[in-house]
Design a protein around this motif. Structure first.
Motif, PDB file in Angstrom:
ATOM      1  N   GLU A  20       1.238  -0.848   0.254  1.00 46.59           N
ATOM      2  CA  GLU A  20      -0.358   0.169   0.137  1.00 46.59           C
ATOM      3  C   GLU A  20       0.510   1.398  -0.105  1.00 46.59           C
ATOM      4  N   GLU A  22       1.596   5.065   0.321  1.00 46.49           N
ATOM      5  CA  GLU A  22       2.003   6.323   1.544  1.00 46.49           C
ATOM      6  C   GLU A  22       0.692   7.138   1.515  1.00 46.49           C
ATOM      7  N   ARG A  23       0.637   8.141   2.472  1.00 43.90           N
ATOM      8  CA  ARG A  23      -0.427   9.047   2.026  1.00 43.90           C
ATOM      9  C   ARG A  23      -0.406  10.048   0.204  1.00 43.90           C
ATOM     10  N   SER A 107      -9.555   4.879   4.932  1.00 45.30           N
ATOM     11  CA  SER A 107      -8.220   5.579   5.574  1.00 45.30           C
ATOM     12  C   SER A 107      -7.500   4.305   5.973  1.00 45.30           C
ATOM     13  N   TRP A 108      -6.645   3.535   6.290  1.00 45.48           N
ATOM     14  CA  TRP A 108      -5.731   2.677   6.633  1.00 45.48           C
ATOM     15  C   TRP A 108      -5.055   2.711   5.194  1.00 45.48           C
ATOM     16  N   ARG A 109      -5.813   2.886   4.306  1.00 44.15           N
ATOM     17  CA  ARG A 109      -4.653   2.025   2.981  1.00 44.15           C
ATOM     18  C   ARG A 109      -4.094   4.126   2.532  1.00 44.15           C
ATOM     19  N   GLN A 110      -4.722   5.077   2.850  1.00 41.36           N
ATOM     20  CA  GLN A 110      -4.307   6.396   2.563  1.00 41.36           C
ATOM     21  C   GLN A 110      -3.840   7.084   3.115  1.00 41.36           C
ATOM     22  N   HIS A 111      -3.736   6.746   3.853  1.00 41.38           N
ATOM     23  CA  HIS A 111      -3.019   7.196   6.083  1.00 41.38           C
ATOM     24  C   HIS A 111      -3.847   8.398   5.768  1.00 41.38           C
ATOM     25  N   THR A 112      -5.040   8.770   5.921  1.00 44.84           N
ATOM     26  CA  THR A 112      -5.642  10.282   5.879  1.00 44.84           C
ATOM     27  C   THR A 112      -7.393   9.807   7.049  1.00 44.84           C
ATOM     28  N   GLU A 239      -8.810  15.938  11.475  1.00 45.02           N
ATOM     29  CA  GLU A 239      -7.670  15.308  11.337  1.00 45.02           C
ATOM     30  C   GLU A 239      -6.406  15.705  12.215  1.00 45.02           C
ATOM     31  N   LEU A 243      -4.163  13.402  14.684  1.00 40.05           N
ATOM     32  CA  LEU A 243      -2.984  12.271  14.180  1.00 40.05           C
ATOM     33  C   LEU A 243      -2.150  12.847  15.385  1.00 40.05           C
ATOM     34  N   ASP A 247       0.304  10.421  18.075  1.00 41.68           N
ATOM     35  CA  ASP A 247       1.211  10.615  18.162  1.00 41.68           C
ATOM     36  C   ASP A 247       1.731  10.871  19.609  1.00 41.68           C
TER      37      ASP A 247
END
Length: 346
Positions: A20, A22-23, A107-112, A239, A243, A247
């Motif tokens: 997959e 990254e964003r 969302s998990w695939r596109q990291h968003t 968002e 995020l 972190d």
């Protein structure tokens, strides 16, 4: 010779998931263009016109009563079972779960988090606007109508506009709104329009909504989809905050795990004496003692006094007499012959 293992179907799926990306650097975010503003204004005018037509009991209300007396569920009873299942596509619970699962994977695939946040904002707007309109106008449904030809407004109902229709427009239309390519957006827009149209007509077929309820539900759902670009800055800020919170929580959890691992390592090490930092005063040496003579041991009685002599240096001594014992007196010597025994005659 090197041979590669034949991957099963499930292994191929997981292999693709591992690749997959990254964003994406540039996410396609719809803007509030002039075309969209014109559509929003036209839909809002249509919404107001439907409400006004029902309030003044116009021809639209008469059409509602004609469709109700027609009773479509009696005219076509063969499709009743199919319509009962199809109308579920407009229920808020099942549709929200299905769409949220798909958007969560995206969302998990596109990291968003934007797909899930956009769905949450649209459902929140749907509940506020449609719910407020239902409670405010209080229209009764066809099964609870009291006066023929009346608009049945402000009687404590919650049927106007149609929640099933508005929910179908928003839930399935959000997939087209979040599409990543123009082609996918066109196809998904057509699919969501057909699905929401079918859901609205299913409620009319079952007799749970007036036809005007369905028309107002379509307009209400479309207004929410057209207004979503105005909420994109809010979605972006939410968002970023989420995020950053993720972190911070991840770093805090990592520090706690590291501290716990360090405590376990220190507990397994052997205990050592602490190092004294203060100088130790010098001790005074004890006074020297006088040497003590070794105790004299007495020689055993069987040892002769004087220096010990070697066996070879000793003077041989011959004993005075024989050491053999004296012969017994009652025994005769072996050299003498035995005495003659007398012979006695007969």
């Amino acid at each position: 010779m090197r041979t590669e293992r034949n991957l099963a179907r499930l292994d191929r799926v997981f292999t693709r998931l591992d690749r997959e990306p990254e964003r994406p650097a540039h996410l396609v975010v719809p803007e509030m263009s002039r075309h969209r503003i014109a559509l929003f204004a036209g839909t809002l005018a249509f919404y107001v016109a439907i409400v006004w037509a029902v309030l003044i009991t116009s021809w639209l209300v008469r059409l509602d009563w004609q469709v109700m007396f027609f009773r479509p569920y009696q005219q076509w009873p063969d499709i009743h079972a199919f319509v009962d299942y199809y109308v579920v596509l407009g229920q808020r619970g099942p549709t929200a779960v299905m769409v949220a699962a798909w958007l969560g994977w995206r969302s998990w695939r596109q990291h968003t988090l934007r797909p899930l946040l956009a769905l949450g904002v649209s459902l929140l707007l749907l509940n506020v606007t449609v719910g407020a309109a239902k409670i405010g106008m209080g229209r009764l449904g066809p099964h609870y109508a009291t006066t023929v030809g009346a608009n049945e407004m402000w009687l404590g109902g919650d049927i106007f506009p149609s929640g099933h229709t508005a929910n179908a427009v928003v839930t399935w239309g959000i997939l087209a709104y979040l599409a990543s390519t123009p082609r996918a957006r066109r196809w998904l827009s057509a699919l969501s329009a057909v699905t929401s149209l079918g859901v609205g007509m299913s409620t009319v077929y079952l007799g749970t909504h007036w036809l005007s309820d369905v028309l107002l539900g379509w307009a209400a759902g479309l207004l929410i989809l057209l207004a979503l670009p105005w909420f994109e800055p809010l979605i972006a800020r939410a968002e970023t905050w989420l995020l950053a919170l993720r972190d911070r929580l991840r770093d805090r959890l990592r520090d706690r795990l590291r501290d716990r691992r360090g405590r376990r390592t220190r507990a397994r090490r052997p205990a050592t004496a602490p190092v004294r930092l203060t100088p130790v005063p010098e001790r005074e040496e004890p006074p020297a003692r006088e040497p003590v003579a070794a105790p004299r041991t007495r020689a055993p009685a069987y040892l002769a006094p004087g220096p010990h002599t070697v066996r070879a240096d000793r003077t041989p001594v011959t004993p005075a007499g024989s050491r053999r014992p004296a012969p017994y007196a009652d025994r005769s010597p072996r050299s003498t012959a035995p005495a003659a025994r007398p012979v006695s005659g007969g």
